[in-house]
Write a protein that holds these residues in place. Sequence first.
Motif, PDB file in Angstrom:
ATOM      1  N   LYS A 132       0.842  -1.368   0.109  1.00  0.00           N
ATOM      2  CA  LYS A 132      -0.022  -0.075  -0.115  1.00  0.00           C
ATOM      3  C   LYS A 132       1.030   1.323   0.019  1.00  0.00           C
ATOM      4  O   LYS A 132       0.625   2.122  -0.725  1.00  0.00           O
ATOM      5  CB  LYS A 132      -0.956  -0.126   1.099  1.00  0.00           C
TER       6      LYS A 132
ATOM      7  N   ARG B 183       1.195   4.002  -3.082  1.00  0.00           N
ATOM      8  CA  ARG B 183       0.806   5.453  -2.912  1.00  0.00           C
ATOM      9  C   ARG B 183       2.028   6.325  -3.223  1.00  0.00           C
ATOM     10  O   ARG B 183       1.974   7.318  -3.652  1.00  0.00           O
ATOM     11  CB  ARG B 183       0.280   5.538  -1.442  1.00  0.00           C
TER      12      ARG B 183
ATOM     13  N   GLU C 165      -0.378   7.523   4.544  1.00  0.00           N
ATOM     14  CA  GLU C 165      -0.522   8.566   3.493  1.00  0.00           C
ATOM     15  C   GLU C 165       0.588   9.686   3.878  1.00  0.00           C
ATOM     16  O   GLU C 165       1.075  10.344   2.773  1.00  0.00           O
ATOM     17  CB  GLU C 165      -1.853   8.948   3.778  1.00  0.00           C
TER      18      GLU C 165
END
Length: 168
Positions: free
Chosen positions: A59, A63, A152
């Motif tokens: 992930k 990203r 993130e």
Amino acid sequence: QACGSHPLMRALRPGKLALAALEATLRIYMDGADVAHREVPVLNMLTLPQAHLERRARKLRDRMAAGLDKAGCPCAVELEIVEESSTPGGGSLPTVELPTMCVAVRLVDERLSVDALKRSLVQDFDTPVVTRTSHDRILFDVRTLVGDRDIETAATTLVACVKKAITR
């Protein structure tokens, strides 16, 4: 009694905040191991299964890649998922190593340097992103990232640092 009368007792006596934190933590443990694993971040990090770490690493890499592509600098770095080991406790347990997964960032663009990028990740933005280096790569250890928000933050901070460095 011997400890209480020792001169170091005054200097090493825990304060009210330390005792309150200890009490809150012990109450969580009294609720059961599953609650403790969920509520105590360090315990959660220490016990994450390798499969979960692999999913987090994919992930994070995805990203980062999407962010670099959107920022117009997809070829500035190479991203790779690697198996590594972590030393828990910030070095307080130097003989203990945990297997982990990292996203390794190898710098391709000559305008980038490992030291400058690592410094920028920590100093140039509101939320510092702490990494380590190995074999001329910057390693993002996903064991230390708590949830999607941290993933993130790590990805967007890397993108911002790379973009800033190559547009100077």
